[in-house]
Write a protein that holds these residues in place. Sequence first.
Motif, PDB file in Angstrom:
ATOM      1  N   GLY A 182      -0.171  17.927  19.287  1.00  0.00           N
ATOM      2  CA  GLY A 182      -0.218  17.065  20.460  1.00  0.00           C
ATOM      3  C   GLY A 182      -0.259  15.576  20.211  1.00  0.00           C
ATOM      4  O   GLY A 182      -0.439  14.814  21.150  1.00  0.00           O
ATOM      5  N   VAL A 183      -0.080  15.126  18.978  1.00  0.00           N
ATOM      6  CA  VAL A 183      -0.138  13.686  18.724  1.00  0.00           C
ATOM      7  C   VAL A 183       1.198  12.993  18.941  1.00  0.00           C
ATOM      8  O   VAL A 183       1.235  11.789  19.164  1.00  0.00           O
ATOM      9  CB  VAL A 183      -0.663  13.350  17.310  1.00  0.00           C
ATOM     10  CG1 VAL A 183      -2.039  13.915  17.095  1.00  0.00           C
ATOM     11  CG2 VAL A 183       0.289  13.801  16.234  1.00  0.00           C
ATOM     12  N   ALA A 184       2.289  13.730  18.870  1.00  0.00           N
ATOM     13  CA  ALA A 184       3.613  13.119  19.007  1.00  0.00           C
ATOM     14  C   ALA A 184       4.371  13.743  20.167  1.00  0.00           C
ATOM     15  O   ALA A 184       4.200  14.917  20.474  1.00  0.00           O
ATOM     16  CB  ALA A 184       4.416  13.304  17.718  1.00  0.00           C
TER      17      ALA A 184
ATOM     18  N   VAL B 118       4.209   6.580   7.818  1.00  0.00           N
ATOM     19  CA  VAL B 118       5.034   7.399   8.688  1.00  0.00           C
ATOM     20  C   VAL B 118       4.666   7.014  10.117  1.00  0.00           C
ATOM     21  O   VAL B 118       3.483   6.974  10.468  1.00  0.00           O
ATOM     22  CB  VAL B 118       4.778   8.907   8.464  1.00  0.00           C
ATOM     23  CG1 VAL B 118       5.643   9.744   9.386  1.00  0.00           C
ATOM     24  CG2 VAL B 118       5.007   9.283   7.012  1.00  0.00           C
ATOM     25  N   LEU B 119       5.665   6.695  10.954  1.00  0.00           N
ATOM     26  CA  LEU B 119       5.437   6.234  12.320  1.00  0.00           C
ATOM     27  C   LEU B 119       6.160   7.133  13.312  1.00  0.00           C
ATOM     28  O   LEU B 119       7.250   7.630  13.024  1.00  0.00           O
ATOM     29  CB  LEU B 119       5.951   4.801  12.490  1.00  0.00           C
ATOM     30  CG  LEU B 119       5.410   3.783  11.494  1.00  0.00           C
ATOM     31  CD1 LEU B 119       6.240   2.520  11.538  1.00  0.00           C
ATOM     32  CD2 LEU B 119       3.969   3.490  11.784  1.00  0.00           C
ATOM     33  N   TRP B 120       5.584   7.299  14.512  1.00  0.00           N
ATOM     34  CA  TRP B 120       6.189   8.103  15.566  1.00  0.00           C
ATOM     35  C   TRP B 120       5.718   7.598  16.920  1.00  0.00           C
ATOM     36  O   TRP B 120       4.774   6.821  17.010  1.00  0.00           O
ATOM     37  CB  TRP B 120       5.842   9.580  15.403  1.00  0.00           C
ATOM     38  CG  TRP B 120       4.373   9.869  15.547  1.00  0.00           C
ATOM     39  CD1 TRP B 120       3.697  10.125  16.715  1.00  0.00           C
ATOM     40  CD2 TRP B 120       3.398   9.898  14.516  1.00  0.00           C
ATOM     41  NE1 TRP B 120       2.366  10.319  16.458  1.00  0.00           N
ATOM     42  CE2 TRP B 120       2.156  10.185  15.117  1.00  0.00           C
ATOM     43  CE3 TRP B 120       3.448   9.702  13.144  1.00  0.00           C
ATOM     44  CZ2 TRP B 120       0.982  10.286  14.389  1.00  0.00           C
ATOM     45  CZ3 TRP B 120       2.263   9.808  12.431  1.00  0.00           C
ATOM     46  CH2 TRP B 120       1.061  10.100  13.043  1.00  0.00           C
TER      47      TRP B 120
ATOM     48  N   SER C 260       2.705  18.172  16.375  1.00  0.00           N
ATOM     49  CA  SER C 260       2.024  17.726  15.157  1.00  0.00           C
ATOM     50  C   SER C 260       3.036  17.056  14.231  1.00  0.00           C
ATOM     51  O   SER C 260       4.242  17.254  14.365  1.00  0.00           O
ATOM     52  CB  SER C 260       1.371  18.907  14.443  1.00  0.00           C
ATOM     53  OG  SER C 260       2.357  19.829  14.029  1.00  0.00           O
ATOM     54  N   ILE C 261       2.532  16.258  13.301  1.00  0.00           N
ATOM     55  CA  ILE C 261       3.386  15.675  12.276  1.00  0.00           C
ATOM     56  C   ILE C 261       3.300  16.588  11.061  1.00  0.00           C
ATOM     57  O   ILE C 261       2.212  16.870  10.551  1.00  0.00           O
ATOM     58  CB  ILE C 261       2.956  14.244  11.911  1.00  0.00           C
ATOM     59  CG1 ILE C 261       2.958  13.361  13.156  1.00  0.00           C
ATOM     60  CG2 ILE C 261       3.852  13.672  10.818  1.00  0.00           C
ATOM     61  CD1 ILE C 261       4.295  13.264  13.879  1.00  0.00           C
ATOM     62  N   GLU C 262       4.454  17.054  10.618  1.00  0.00           N
ATOM     63  CA  GLU C 262       4.527  17.989   9.505  1.00  0.00           C
ATOM     64  C   GLU C 262       5.464  17.432   8.447  1.00  0.00           C
ATOM     65  O   GLU C 262       6.216  16.490   8.701  1.00  0.00           O
ATOM     66  CB  GLU C 262       5.032  19.343   9.996  1.00  0.00           C
ATOM     67  CG  GLU C 262       4.155  19.953  11.068  1.00  0.00           C
ATOM     68  CD  GLU C 262       4.664  21.268  11.594  1.00  0.00           C
ATOM     69  OE1 GLU C 262       5.409  21.960  10.869  1.00  0.00           O
ATOM     70  OE2 GLU C 262       4.324  21.607  12.732  1.00  0.00           O
TER      71      GLU C 262
END
Length: 85
Positions: free
Chosen positions: A39-41, A59-61, A18-20
């Motif tokens: 599960g997105v990154a 914010v990018l990943w 996850s993005i935190e």
Amino acid sequence: MSHSPNHMEVFWVGPSGSIEGAYHNGSDPWQRHHYTEAGVASPTSAITSVSHSPNHMEVLWTMLDGSVDGIYHNGSDPWQRHHYA
């Protein structure tokens, strides 16, 4: 990342993908936040942020399939998810 003098945010990929992040405004205490679901990154993804103006932040990943995803917001609007490539 700072998009205004009294505001700071930091972002990372959590253990679940996850993005935190955490943010604070001036003298307020730091507040943690989950920006996406698990599960997105990719767990090994680099993460970057950019502010085009005081009211805009992205914010990018890298996702598990190698594509680029992100979130952004404009001022008081809630964070929105976007697929970039």
